[in-house]
Design a protein around this motif. Sequence first.
Motif, short mmCIF file in Angstrom:
data_model
loop_
_atom_site.label_atom_id
_atom_site.label_comp_id
_atom_site.label_asym_id
_atom_site.label_seq_id
_atom_site.Cartn_x
_atom_site.Cartn_y
_atom_site.Cartn_z
N GLN A 252 0.83 -1.20 0.00
CA GLN A 252 0.00 0.00 0.00
C GLN A 252 0.87 1.26 0.00
N ARG A 255 2.27 1.78 -3.47
CA ARG A 255 1.25 2.28 -4.40
C ARG A 255 0.99 3.77 -4.17
N ARG A 259 1.73 6.70 -6.93
CA ARG A 259 0.61 7.55 -7.37
C ARG A 259 0.85 9.01 -7.01
N PHE A 282 -3.23 -3.06 -9.86
CA PHE A 282 -3.06 -2.67 -8.45
C PHE A 282 -2.82 -1.17 -8.33
N LEU A 283 -1.97 -0.63 -9.18
CA LEU A 283 -1.67 0.81 -9.12
C LEU A 283 -2.89 1.65 -9.47
N HIS A 285 -6.03 0.74 -8.93
CA HIS A 285 -7.16 0.34 -8.08
C HIS A 285 -8.24 -0.39 -8.87
#
Length: 288
Positions: A252, A255, A259, A282-283, A285
């Motif tokens: 998390q 990420r 971002r 994953f990046l 969402h």
Amino acid sequence: LTFLAADSDQHCDITHFCVTHLLDSWADRSPLHDAAFQGRLLSLKTLIAQGFNVNLLTTDRVSALHEACLGGHVACAKVLLENGAQVNAATIDGVTPLFNACCSGSAACVSMLLECGAKARLGSHLPSPMHEAVKRGHRECMETLLAHEVDIDQEDPQHGTPLYMACTYQRTECVKKLLELGANVNVGKGLDTPLHAAARKSSVEIVVLLTDYGADPKCRNADLKCALDLATPHSKVEQALLLREGPASLAQLCRLCIRRHLGRSCLGTVPKLHLPEPLENFLLHRSV
């Protein structure tokens, strides 16, 4: 007028100008106003051909274009604009045709008005079309405004940011899109964050969304309360917030760091990195 009266619990809200002022000024409405409001395109064209002024106003400064947009009648609005209707005309309450289009949820009207020079907001003290679209859950209208470079973190003194308003009215789809497009997850209304608003409304899905996008559960508002303090005891929201009290996972943190570095270009930049699909999802969402 039925849909305008739907928010009876928000009786002080600016959106109720529509009911009050349309009734108050009914006597001085022209046939042009009536045709636009009812979406009678042929009648509208006939009246214009007969010489009716498309910018004729009621005593409350409501134009036929206001009426057409309030009803979501895009064809009528187009005819009025082609015949010189003022795209940024404002009522005595500062309400514009663009605001009315967002109120009705007509993304087609919103797009056409913007292409014809409509301003997303005439002043910080006037009603905001963006906030109205979010409040009513009209995501397409919201996205259309954002595509025309409306500030995604535009803070309204009364309603906060669009994300804060989306959390307050539990408009989950709007929350998702705003976060996806780079809305600041910790900016709401003054010291009150979107997470505070979601905790008050017991919106567990929105709480999870916000924390996944980096909302800080330790932020305290003007009353020195964090989101957990506002959650209903023994609720799912309280449980979700308690689970996020400890340190975030390494995945998390990575990420959020990536971002944050990419900023609002994240949506367009990540696919260009040619990453493995699971990592790209994953990046961004994305659910697998």
